[in-house]
Design an enzyme around this catalytic site. Structure first.
Site, PDB file in Angstrom:
ATOM      1  N   PRO A 133     -11.800   2.296   5.128  1.00 10.15           N
ATOM      2  CA  PRO A 133     -12.651   1.878   6.243  1.00 10.15           C
ATOM      3  C   PRO A 133     -13.829   2.814   6.478  1.00 10.15           C
ATOM      4  CG  PRO A 133     -10.324   1.834   6.863  1.00 10.15           C
ATOM      5  CD  PRO A 133     -10.405   2.547   5.547  1.00 10.15           C
ATOM      6  N   GLU A 169      -1.213   7.430   5.429  1.00  7.34           N
ATOM      7  CA  GLU A 169      -2.283   7.576   6.429  1.00  7.34           C
ATOM      8  C   GLU A 169      -3.601   7.934   5.776  1.00  7.34           C
ATOM      9  OE1 GLU A 169       0.210   6.179   8.731  1.00  7.34           O
ATOM     10  OE2 GLU A 169      -1.750   6.699   9.569  1.00  7.34           O
ATOM     11  N   ASP A 184     -22.991 -19.962  -5.555  1.00  6.45           N
ATOM     12  CA  ASP A 184     -22.314 -19.441  -4.354  1.00  6.45           C
ATOM     13  C   ASP A 184     -23.335 -19.264  -3.249  1.00  6.45           C
ATOM     14  OD1 ASP A 184     -19.794 -17.164  -5.751  1.00  6.45           O
ATOM     15  OD2 ASP A 184     -19.902 -19.341  -5.527  1.00  6.45           O
ATOM     16  N   ARG A 210     -15.923 -12.878 -10.514  1.00  2.92           N
ATOM     17  CA  ARG A 210     -16.498 -14.220 -10.393  1.00  2.92           C
ATOM     18  C   ARG A 210     -17.955 -14.250 -10.845  1.00  2.92           C
ATOM     19  NH1 ARG A 210     -17.739 -16.606  -6.530  1.00  2.92           N
ATOM     20  NH2 ARG A 210     -17.023 -18.741  -6.753  1.00  2.92           N
TER      21      ARG A 210
HETATM   22  N1  LIG Z   1     -10.860  -1.890   5.583  1.00  3.11           N
HETATM   23  C1  LIG Z   1     -10.789  -1.370   4.329  1.00  3.11           C
HETATM   24  N2  LIG Z   1     -11.755  -1.482   3.432  1.00  3.11           N
HETATM   25  O1  LIG Z   1     -11.351  -0.843   2.324  1.00  3.11           O
HETATM   26  N3  LIG Z   1     -10.137  -0.322   2.495  1.00  3.11           N
HETATM   27  C2  LIG Z   1      -9.749  -0.643   3.737  1.00  3.11           C
HETATM   28  C3  LIG Z   1      -8.465  -0.277   4.327  1.00  3.11           C
HETATM   29  O2  LIG Z   1      -8.157  -0.652   5.452  1.00  3.11           O
HETATM   30  N4  LIG Z   1      -7.653   0.477   3.551  1.00  3.11           N
HETATM   31  C4  LIG Z   1      -6.360   0.886   4.024  1.00  3.11           C
HETATM   32  C5  LIG Z   1      -6.258   2.390   4.119  1.00  3.11           C
HETATM   33  C6  LIG Z   1      -4.809   2.732   4.355  1.00  3.11           C
HETATM   34  C7  LIG Z   1      -4.626   4.212   4.407  1.00  3.11           C
HETATM   35  C8  LIG Z   1      -5.155   4.890   3.183  1.00  3.11           C
HETATM   36  C9  LIG Z   1      -6.587   4.554   2.929  1.00  3.11           C
HETATM   37  C10 LIG Z   1      -6.805   3.071   2.897  1.00  3.11           C
END
Ligand SMILES: Nc1nonc1C(=O)NCC1CCCCC1
Length: 245
Positions: free
Chosen positions: A88, A115, A167, A152
């Protein structure tokens, strides 16, 4: 194109990519999928890959040594491929980046769990990307999203030659138009007459107009990124007039 995924759940990757158009693409040699399990690079008897966070805090983190060793192995097998960490905290994945990745010979994707990962792993990562502002339990689904979106775009992958090119986001930055198939009547709703007309120029115009109208209604932010031709503007004006009627 070769995709290497570093994951403690290799079967999540292989299982999904075994099906459908991507499964067929593997059988045809258009894409190659390799999963590397950090547990195979762990130096302790229990194949441990996680440990408690320094400074305290909930949960566990993925240790750097097994991940760094797995990344090194993947780099050797997929030379030149950028290493991408899905999280994220990454930059937001959009179609433009997907098309950029489709030009690469390969990609190495790091799927985190627990985590998160030890920050020192990022020294071996080329880019960090996010599929959206939400938190999943692991990076495997984001890795699969990236693989599918990129694959794709590869020439010859989709049955219909210009499917990917058609697309909505790929070539015109607009939302897709409505689609209809048999039966012609569902409940009391008929297929729009234009689609049964056989007039392909008129059908193309109708589809473009529907894409323009939908994008204006649902994603004005996308429309704002786009310069409309005079023809497109007129189609949109007519759409709005009809909608307003
Ligand atoms: N949103 C996201 N975009 O790309 N990845 C995402 C995600 O939520 N990944 C999970 C986390 C869980 C703990 C370790 C690191 C990744």
């Amino acid at each position: 194109m070769r995709f290497d995924v570093i994951t403690i759940f290799p079967e999540l990757i292989h299982g999904y990519l075994r099906e459908g158009v991507l499964g067929r693409a593997q059988a045809r040699g258009l894409i190659q999928i390799h999963a590397w399990n950090p547990r195979d690079f762990s130096d302790n008897a229990y194949r441990r890959v996680d440990d408690r966070p320094f400074g305290g805090g909930p949960g566990m983190l993925m240790m750097a040594p097994p991940l760094l060793a797995a990344i090194a192995a993947a780099r050797e097998a997929n030379p030149g491929a950028p290493v991408i960490y899905l999280s994220p905290q990454g930059q937001r994945l959009q179609q433009g980046a997907v098309q950029g990745f489709a030009g690469a010979d390969g990609l190495i994707l790091l799927a985190g769990r627990y985590e998160g990962i030890d920050e020192r792993v990022l020294a071996a990562v080329d880019a960090e990307w996010s599929i959206g502002d939400y938190v999943l339990a692991g990076g495997e689904l984001p890795a699969l999203v990236l693989i599918e979106a990129v694959a794709r775009q590869l020439p010859g992958l989709l049955g219909h030659a210009d499917s990917a090119a058609e697309d909505s986001f790929a070539d015109n930055g607009l939302l897709d138009c409505p689609h209809f198939t048999r039966p012609e009547v569902v409940g009391d709703v008929r297929v729009p007459e234009v689609l049964l007309s056989g007039d392909h120029a008129r059908i193309r115009s109708w589809r473009l107009q529907q894409s323009l109208g939908r994008t204006a209604e649902r994603r004005p932010d996308l429309l704002a990124q786009r310069v409309l031709s005079a023809r497109e503007q007129k189609l949109l004006d007519d759409y709005r007039r009809q909608d307003g009627e």
